[in-house]
Design a protein around this motif. Structure first.
Motif, short mmCIF file in Angstrom:
data_model
loop_
_atom_site.label_atom_id
_atom_site.label_comp_id
_atom_site.label_asym_id
_atom_site.label_seq_id
_atom_site.Cartn_x
_atom_site.Cartn_y
_atom_site.Cartn_z
N LEU A 95 3.14 2.17 -9.10
CA LEU A 95 4.38 1.80 -8.43
C LEU A 95 4.08 1.13 -7.10
O LEU A 95 3.07 1.43 -6.45
N PRO A 96 4.95 0.25 -6.66
CA PRO A 96 4.81 -0.27 -5.30
C PRO A 96 5.08 0.85 -4.31
O PRO A 96 5.59 1.92 -4.67
N ASP A 97 4.76 0.62 -3.04
CA ASP A 97 4.96 1.66 -2.03
C ASP A 97 6.42 2.07 -1.93
O ASP A 97 6.73 3.24 -1.66
N VAL A 98 7.33 1.12 -2.13
CA VAL A 98 8.76 1.39 -2.08
C VAL A 98 9.40 0.87 -3.36
O VAL A 98 9.17 -0.28 -3.75
N VAL A 99 10.16 1.74 -4.02
CA VAL A 99 10.89 1.35 -5.23
C VAL A 99 12.38 1.40 -4.90
O VAL A 99 12.89 2.43 -4.45
N ARG A 100 13.07 0.28 -5.11
CA ARG A 100 14.51 0.23 -4.84
C ARG A 100 15.28 0.40 -6.14
O ARG A 100 14.95 -0.21 -7.16
#
Length: 228
Positions: A34-39
């Motif tokens: 996953l990316p550092d932040v998942v929206r």
């Protein structure tokens, strides 16, 4: 007994046959990082709540939530509880939604990620996993209307539950007005047991869909005009 274990027979036979003929069994596929932040965008009957999930600091909890999102297990769930605290600056409390133990929607519970390890605290707009004992969180979560430091892990607490706290793992970036609308819906005076009596929503608010969405790229910095 035969009916209960019959579904296991076919995969087992295939595995034994493949091994007998020299074919190595396939290892389970690893989930993509996953990316550092998942929206994610949570579309409810009251409007859309957009959340940023902190996969960098709370990877276990975020990965769990994203699995529910990607497998569409949150589609059709409801916000069913509002906790309204009478003290402090108002609104003070949280709203709660989730799968409520539905075996058709629930995934296995996850390891607990305490806030003193993740650094993701229970501030206004935070999303946090609901649970019984630490390590039982699955598909239920809360969104906070106010700062609630009492939900954070406290290593000096006198109980194991207080030491563990709850697992916050992201925050609302758009749609706090929708969170407030859900907070303000009528509550039942009879539903619920124990501390939850009087906190159950009279007509639960349905979640239509929850999906990953792209985070817009930051605008390029303005450049100063050149002079001749």
């Amino acid at each position: 007994m035969t009916l209960r274990f019959a579904p296991l027979a076919a995969p087992l036979l295939l595995a034994l046959t493949a091994t007998a003929y020299g074919a190595a069994p396939k290892a389970p596929a690893r989930p993509a990082p996953l990316p550092d932040v998942v929206r994610v965008a949570m579309v409810t009957e009251q409007g859309t709540i957009t959340l940023d999930l902190d996969a960098k600091n709370a990877p276990v909890t975020t990965r769990n939530f994203v699995r529910y999102v990607d497998q569409r297990r949150f589609d059709g769930i409801v916000f069913y509880r509002v906790m309204r605290l009478k003290w402090g600056e108002q609104p003070n409390g949280l709203i709660q939604a989730g799968t409520r133990g539905n075996p058709q929607k629930n995934l296995p519970p996850i390891a607990h990620e305490p806030t003193n390890v993740t650094g993701v605290l229970h501030k206004a707009g935070a999303i946090s996993m609901a649970r019984h004992a630490p390590g039982t969180a699955a598909g239920d979560f809360s969104i906070l209307l106010s700062d609630m430091p009492g939900l954070d892990a406290d290593p000096n607490a006198t109980t194991d539950d207080g030491k563990a706290g709850f697992a916050a793992f992201g925050h609302v970036v758009e749609g706090m007005d929708v969170v407030r609308k859900i907070y303000d819906v009528p509550l039942s005076t009879t539903l619920g047991e124990g501390v939850m009596k009087g906190q159950m929503i009279e007509k639960p608010v349905r979640v239509l869909t929850v999906r990953r969405v792209a985070i817009p790229a930051a605008p390029a910095p303005a450049t100063s005009p050149t002079t001749n």
